[in-house]
Motif scaffolding. Structure first.
Motif, PDB file in Angstrom:
ATOM      1  N   ASP A 178       0.793  -1.394  -0.029  1.00 38.43           N
ATOM      2  CA  ASP A 178      -0.002   0.079   0.015  1.00 38.43           C
ATOM      3  C   ASP A 178       0.950   1.250  -0.193  1.00 38.43           C
ATOM      4  N   ALA A 179       2.118   1.417   0.777  1.00 41.49           N
ATOM      5  CA  ALA A 179       2.815   2.420   0.755  1.00 41.49           C
ATOM      6  C   ALA A 179       3.537   2.719  -0.764  1.00 41.49           C
ATOM      7  N   ASP A 206      -1.918  -4.784  -1.510  1.00 44.04           N
ATOM      8  CA  ASP A 206      -1.748  -5.289  -0.036  1.00 44.04           C
ATOM      9  C   ASP A 206      -1.859  -4.193   1.002  1.00 44.04           C
ATOM     10  N   ASN A 208      -2.255  -3.461   3.981  1.00 47.28           N
ATOM     11  CA  ASN A 208      -2.032  -3.654   5.658  1.00 47.28           C
ATOM     12  C   ASN A 208      -1.878  -2.416   6.256  1.00 47.28           C
ATOM     13  N   GLN A 210       0.370  -0.428   6.707  1.00 41.55           N
ATOM     14  CA  GLN A 210       1.615  -0.135   7.250  1.00 41.55           C
ATOM     15  C   GLN A 210       2.611   0.065   6.109  1.00 41.55           C
ATOM     16  N   SER A 211       3.548   0.912   6.231  1.00 44.69           N
ATOM     17  CA  SER A 211       4.587   1.084   5.551  1.00 44.69           C
ATOM     18  C   SER A 211       6.178   0.596   6.262  1.00 44.69           C
TER      19      SER A 211
END
Ligand SMILES: Cc1ncc(C[n+]2csc(CCOP(=O)(O)OP(=O)(O)O)c2C)c(N)n1
Ligand SMILES: [Mg+2]
Length: 816
Positions: A178-179, A206, A208, A210-211
């Motif tokens: 996602d990042a 994806d 999530n 979070q990066s």
């Protein structure tokens, strides 16, 4: 040790028949579990069980892998077809390799050597990995975006009926973190993709939350789906798994749903990490009074509560399969799959888990949970509730795992060793390039038919207009040139059709290089040889540099023509002036760079380049062992041509094979020195007239002085370095082109180099024979002016060259 996957050691046989859905689902769930184990174990093995000579952390990303295991299992083990091409999120590399291992395309030895020399690579690599990587990834964002350009290339070759058009088209799939969506190149690609009406692209995010550094904020992502929709994409959000959906249907379930919807990412992650008892505590504290909630929690123990609350759709095999199989059209589709970073591992949800590794103790607990006995870590069926036969039988039915190679090759297109020279006694290399391309377009033939050009809104100003007028612009549909239909006078005829051979891009150099990367892999991705030529302004190489590097890293084959360059664009001024590009050209691996001075040089270089693009090392067997590929001329590569708009008087000469060879190897004597000469001027590109003028003056004092034209500092330097290495390894007679060229000069001769670019690009020539050298070039941002004014101001005019010659000969240190 059996090196290939033991599950597939019996002879391969293509399967018949289909499994019933529940049976398939349970096999896929078993594989999901196995793939999570193998990816985590591969990383664990690399970090804890191998000798570590450097004392450096080896790394790997167990949490990033866990996040994508369900999605990748579903795709590779069920959804993908051999013609699909995938760019895998860089940090899911161990998942990819584990899958390939199970499918018999990766060896255990390479998994054991993950991140070690010769082992499976940290990030999937087309050139370094041996297990069928479609697109290399690593620099986040680029792998995602290249899939849109690959789909454009697929349409380009299919609509032209090049290659096998009977076979169904593949889907170009990006598995993105996602990042990665923070990278601007994603949006550039989205816009360009919309303009070209791309088809058959899937981006699976994806999500999530979070990066690398932290848990990310939710606000921005709320905009992402509408962004994709605005660009014409179909968006499928995979949010809740089947367990949660069922719980939402229970009394109190809707309150539970709205609690999750409103739960901040950081709290959700914390609870995931803390586990069942904390979930219960939090839910009771927030919703304890809400009817039905006590029942939902009361009917489940802590572990079941945790399983329920982490049942996001990206980890629910059934939900994932449903989503992928629901797509039946070719519209670009974005799947936003809610996931948990580290899912199934003790790292799950922890904000610092990106680089986190399971401790040996945690790994033992994880091993026990997977029922894997010591020594059975790499066994495909170990710990599963299914037999080895059932597993191997299923793996043979996997559609993606065709025994035939998925990646293709294509025959070479024949190239002449030169093109007819454009007429005109005074010409710039940019103009010469335009004329050669126009002639090619006019004369036709296989070479011209395989060329595809592209430019980010500088087609006309880089002299590609003549080519485009004849070959047209590519578009999925026929589109008339309205100006032409209305008989409005214009030099440009921009007819668009599927037959067009120019891809017009908006102004985004990243997109140009990603497109060149995709076009330059067409032989490998789609079995059709394309000869891509991209044009841009030289300073904007830096704008797209990461994408250019990315294209070279995957060994894509293309010619990039960068023009205008340097101070020689004069009135256009400083912002468009390039200084460091000659150094980039030298340092960029996989890219042979040239800066011709005259159009006949360019003609020879261009003809050679079209052949060089197509080489693949296949001829190596024809060469003797001593015939070392110092310049990678057997292996081939991409090419960069740095051109200029400065018109130069063209020499009256015809290139004999020796001179042509010298030009390709990087330099030749335009004014040969007398044996033992004490001075030589070495120049490159547009400053050649200044060097010639200075040389004619010098001859009065130093009659034997020579003037060398350097057509490729990159290749001269590469060959010199290679010869040096060869001598050190015992090839005493090894000698490079630069050494041969300089050999007529006296051992203590002085050298003066001059280039309209950074002086360092030629300064190394003093080291070839240990000679004194003055390097002239440009070190500071320029400004507008005439060429004369600017060359004088930046001290690359003939006076400056003369001064440098005098200082070199006299040994003065402060001639300035
Ligand atoms: C251009 C670039 N910048 C920085 C990095 C370092 N980096 C690697 S992964 C990562 C964050 C990845 O987050 P995400 O894409 O969400 O993947 P996840 O691990 O969460 O699945 C960063 C910043 C990189 N690989 N490429
Ligand atoms: Mg992430």
């Amino acid at each position: 040790m059996a090196d290939t996957c033991p599950a597939l050691q019996e002879p391969l046989e293509r399967p018949t028949g289909h499994l019933e859905q529940p049976e398939k689902l349970s096999l896929l769930r078993a594989l999901e579990k196995k793939i999570l184990w193998l990816s985590a174990w591969t990383i664990h093995n690399a970090n804890h069980l191998r000798e570590n000579l450097d004392g450096l952390k080896v790394g790997g990303h167990q949490a990033s892998c866990a996040s994508m295991v369900t999605i990748m299992t579903a795709l590779y083990m069920d959804v993908l077809r051999p013609q699909d091409r995938v760019a895998v999120k860089p940090h899911a590399s161990p998942v990819f390799h584990a899958i390939q291992y199970l499918l018999g395309k990766q060896t255990r030895a390479k998994l054991e050597a993950f991140r070690a020399y010769g082992g499976a690579q940290s990030y999937p690599s087309r050139t370094k990995d041996s297990d069928d990587v479609d697109f290399s990834t690593g620099s986040v964002g680029l792998g995602v975006a290249i899939t849109s350009f690959a789909s454009l290339v697929q349409d380009y070759v299919r609509l032209k009926k090049m290659g096998d058009t009977e076979a169904p088209p593949g889907r170009m799939i990006a598995l993105a973190g996602d990042a990665e969506l923070d990278e601007g190149n994603i949006y550039e690609a989205l816009l360009e993709g919309w303009k070209h009406d791309i088809r058959n692209v899937w981006w699976v995010i994806d999500y999530n939350r979070q990066s690398l550094d932290a848990v990310v904020q939710d606000r921005l992502f709320g905009r992402i789906d509408s962004l994709f929709e605005t660009m014409g994409w179909h968006v499928v959000t995979l949010k809740y798994g089947k367990l949660l959906e069922a719980a939402f249907a229970e009394p109190g379930g809707e309150s539970l749903r709205s609690w999750i919807e409103n739960c901040p990412n950081s709290l959700y992650s914390t609870l995931v990490f803390r586990g069942g008892a904390t979930w219960r505590e939090q839910l009771l504290s927030d919703l304890g009074e809400t009817p039905g909630i006590a029942g939902i929690l009361g009917r489940r123990d802590d572990e079941t509560v945790a399983r329920l609350m982490t049942n996001l759709a990206g980890h629910d095999m059934e939900a994932v399969l449903e989503a992928f199989h629901s797509i039946e059209d070719d519209r670009p589709t974005c799947f936003i799959a809610y996931t948990i970073k580290g899912y199934g591992l003790p790292l799950a949800g922890h904000k610092d888990n990106h680089a986190g590794l399971l401790t040996p103790e945690q790994m033992e607990v994880f091993r026990a949970g997977n029922a894997i006995a010591p020594g059975e870590e790499w066994e495909p069926a170990a710990g599963l509730q299914i037999s080895a036969e059932t597993l191997s039988g299923f793996l043979r039915t996997v559609p993606f795992a065709t025994p035939a190679p998925r990646l293709t090759t294509a025959p070479r297109v024949a190239c002449p060793d030169r093109f007819p020279l454009p007429t005109g006694s005074r010409m710039s290399t940019q103009e010469g390039f335009g004329k050669i391309m126009t002639e090619l377009a006019r004369n036709g033939g296989a070479l011209a038919d395989h060329i595809v050009t592209a430019s980010p809104d500088v087609t006309v100003s880089t002299n590609l207009g003549g080519w485009v007028n004849r070959r047209g612009i590519f578009d999925r549909r026929d589109r008339a040139d309205t100006f032409k239909d209305h008989k409005i006078a214009s030099m440009q005829r921009w007819t668009m059709s599927p037959g067009g051979q120019h891809l017009e891009l908006g102004i985004a150099e990243n997109n140009l290089f990603l497109l060149l990367a995709a076009l330059g892999l067409s032989h490998s991705l789609f079995g059709t040889r394309l000869l891509p030529v991209g044009t841009l302004y030289d300073p904007f190489i830096q704008r797209g540099l990461d994408a250019l590097n990315y294209a070279c890293y995957q060994d894509a084959r293309f010619i990039v023509v960068a023009t205008p360059s340097g101070l020689s664009l004069a009135p256009e001024g400083g912002a468009h002036q390039s200084i460091s590009t000659p150094l980039i050209g030298m340092a960029q691996d996989g890219l042979a760079s040239f800066e011709p001075a005259y159009v006949d040089e360019l003609s020879a270089i261009l003809a050679w380049s079209f052949d060089y693009l197509q080489r693949d090392g296949g001829d190596a067997a024809e060469h003797s062992n001593d015939d070392i590929d110092w310049l990678r001329d057997i292996e081939g590569g991409a090419v960069y041509l740095r051109l200029s708009t400065r018109g130069l008087e063209q020499p009256e000469r015809s290139l004999d094979p020796v001179l042509r060879n010298d030009i390709i190897r990087g330099g030749y004597w335009l004014r040969p020195p007398e044996p033992g000469a004490k001075l030589a001027i070495l120049c490159s590109g547009a400053v050649t007239p200044e060097a010639l003028e200075a040389h004619s003056h010098i001859l009065e004092d130093i009659p034997g002085a020579g003037l060398m034209v350097i057509t490729s500092a990159d290749r001269l330097n590469a060959e010199w370095c290679a010869a040096e290495r060869a001598r050190q390894s015992g090839h005493a007679a090894a000698m490079s082109h630069a050494e041969k060229l300089l050999s007529p000069l006296a051992a203590d001769a002085g050298l003066v180099t001059v280039v309209d670019g950074h002086p360092t690009s030629l300064a190394w020539l003093g080291s070839v024979r240990g000679q004194r050298l003055r390097a002239l070039g440009v070190e500071h941002f320029g400004q507008s002016g005439t060429i004369g004014e600017l060359y004088k101001s930046y001290r690359i005019d003939s006076d400056a060259i003369l001064n440098a010659c005098a200082a070199t000969c006299l040994g003065h240190a402060n001639e300035r």
